[in-house]
Design a protein around this motif. Structure first.
Motif, PDB file in Angstrom:
ATOM      1  N   ASP A  82       4.762   1.087  -8.196  1.00 20.46           N
ATOM      2  CA  ASP A  82       4.086   1.878  -9.231  1.00 20.46           C
ATOM      3  C   ASP A  82       2.701   2.328  -8.773  1.00 20.46           C
ATOM      4  O   ASP A  82       2.213   3.386  -9.182  1.00 20.46           O
ATOM      5  CB  ASP A  82       3.954   1.068 -10.526  1.00 20.46           C
ATOM      6  N   ALA A  83       2.067   1.529  -7.923  1.00 21.62           N
ATOM      7  CA  ALA A  83       0.722   1.846  -7.441  1.00 21.62           C
ATOM      8  C   ALA A  83       0.737   2.685  -6.175  1.00 21.62           C
ATOM      9  O   ALA A  83      -0.315   2.983  -5.616  1.00 21.62           O
ATOM     10  CB  ALA A  83      -0.054   0.548  -7.183  1.00 21.62           C
ATOM     11  N   GLY A  84       1.941   3.069  -5.721  1.00 17.93           N
ATOM     12  CA  GLY A  84       2.039   3.890  -4.512  1.00 17.93           C
ATOM     13  C   GLY A  84       1.914   3.103  -3.229  1.00 17.93           C
ATOM     14  O   GLY A  84       1.625   3.674  -2.172  1.00 17.93           O
ATOM     15  N   LEU A  85       2.132   1.781  -3.302  1.00 16.27           N
ATOM     16  CA  LEU A  85       2.074   0.937  -2.112  1.00 16.27           C
ATOM     17  C   LEU A  85       3.479   0.619  -1.612  1.00 16.27           C
ATOM     18  O   LEU A  85       4.450   0.671  -2.368  1.00 16.27           O
ATOM     19  CB  LEU A  85       1.343  -0.371  -2.429  1.00 16.27           C
ATOM     20  N   ASN A  86       3.562   0.263  -0.352  1.00 16.63           N
ATOM     21  CA  ASN A  86       4.832  -0.118   0.257  1.00 16.63           C
ATOM     22  C   ASN A  86       5.252  -1.493  -0.268  1.00 16.63           C
ATOM     23  O   ASN A  86       4.570  -2.488  -0.006  1.00 16.63           O
ATOM     24  CB  ASN A  86       4.670  -0.157   1.777  1.00 16.63           C
TER      25      ASN A  86
END
Length: 361
Positions: free
Chosen positions: A331-335
């Motif tokens: 959701d936070a755009g992290l892997n």
């Protein structure tokens, strides 16, 4: 260990700091004609010609190399084509026979590096002979073992040394034949900045289509060169057919590789980079402060478990953390894979803290 790059065989061979060292040749020397024809095809495009003479195979019955006769073929490449040549050695006898045939560079393979007794035997055979030596990482991801092998060769008096990153074995299936585990060679380079670091994308990838991206990533990380297995007819190679490329394909790969600048060359870019680094430092400070708060809470729950005689590992809770944190990361755009690895480390430390509390340490 200290290495002086101004006197390094490998630095001089590649013609200066700005160019990557290119090592190429067949996985295995299969015939005199094959070795000479490959050498001619690569003559104008590489710095060092490689071919395996003795091949340590996992199981008996597979092709284990042509043996000593292949050294004479490499000697012909050296003298008739004017190329520097290299081969792998795994015993003191290999060293003696290779030196007798004027092989320019020796390398120690991953299966040998993992055995300090074998490396010491090779080091003893090299004592008093300053032939350049390349040391591949051990099969398992063990930086200390890799450094130990390099040190053994260095203490024997060999000053022209290089490290080869060929990846590490893993139990799980991945797109790689051997997992890169980039942080290990990066740490090696950080400790010994003047030690040339060469990537072996053939063994890391295990497939020829991965050679270019693995090579480019290595150069982007500051590696000094590439070692790429090259065969006249890879499909018919007697060993590691899927990871070898033709001489033409090698030329195409080399043409596509980009060598990045090592530093910023504009004052404005330097200032902007420094601003971003300061922001990164502030973000790291926040991360560490958050981890400290989390570990304080872990200690509190550890004390609560001790009071109520509850075991440390609550498997369902850990499964929930592992699942939810990956979702939060996405959701936070992290892997999510990166966050999962991070929480594995956090979980190990949490278990350690709570165990100490339950044990009254």
């Amino acid at each position: 260990m200290k290495f002086n790059p101004t006197q390094s065989f490998f630095t001089e061979l590649r013609g200066g700091q700005g160019l990557p060292l290119v090592i190429a040749g067949p996985c295995s020397a299969e015939s005199e004609e094959q070795v000479l024809q490959t050498g001619r095809a690569l003559q104008q495009h590489i710095h060092l010609f490689r071919a395996g003479i003795w091949k340590p195979r996992t199981r008996p019955g597979s092709f284990e190399g042509v043996g000593t006769q292949g050294l004479a073929w490499l000697n012909r490449v050296k003298h008739e084509l004017g190329m520097k040549v290299a081969t792998e050695v795994a015993t003191a006898r290999h060293v003696e026979e290779a030196l007798r045939q004027e092989i320019d560079v020796l390398w120690i393979g991953a299966r040998t590096t993992v055995n300090p007794f074998a490396v010491q035997e090779i080091a003893d055979a090299l004592r008093g002979v300053n032939v350049p030596v390349m040391v591949k990482n051990p099969v398992n991801p063990d930086l200390a073992l890799w450094i130990g092998a390099i040190e053994r060769i260095y203490h024997a008096g060999v000053t022209d040394l290089a490290a080869i990153h060929r990846g590490f074995s893993a139990y799980q299936e991945t797109k790689y034949r051997n997992m890169p585990v980039w942080q290990i060679p990066i740490e090696l380079k950080a400790r010994y900045q003047n030690l040339p670091l060469i990537v072996d994308p053939s063994h890391i990838g295990g497939k020829r289509e991965l050679i270019l991206p693995v090579s480019q990533k290595a150069l982007d990380l500051g590696y000094d060169g590439v070692m790429i297995e090259t065969h006249l007819n890879p499909e018919k190679a007697l060993s590691d057919a899927e990871q070898q490329v033709t001489p033409g394909a090698l030329k195409a790969i080399l043409a596509k590789l980009q060598v990045r600048k090592t530093t910023y060359d504009d004052a404005e870019l330097v200032n902007r980079a420094e601003e971003l680094r300061l922001q990164i430092d502030a973000a790291d400070h926040d991360i560490i402060a958050a981890l400290a708060r989390r570990m304080a809470l872990v200690e509190q729950i550890g004390a609560y478990k001790k009071q109520n005689n509850v075991q440390v590992l609550q498997l369902e809770r850990w499964k929930e953390i592992f699942r939810s944190r990956g979702e939060w990361a996405e959701d936070a755009g992290l892997n999510p894979g990166f966050i999962e690895e991070l929480y594995q480390l956090i979980h190990v430390e949490s278990i350690r803290k709570q165990t100490r509390i339950l044990d009254g340490v």
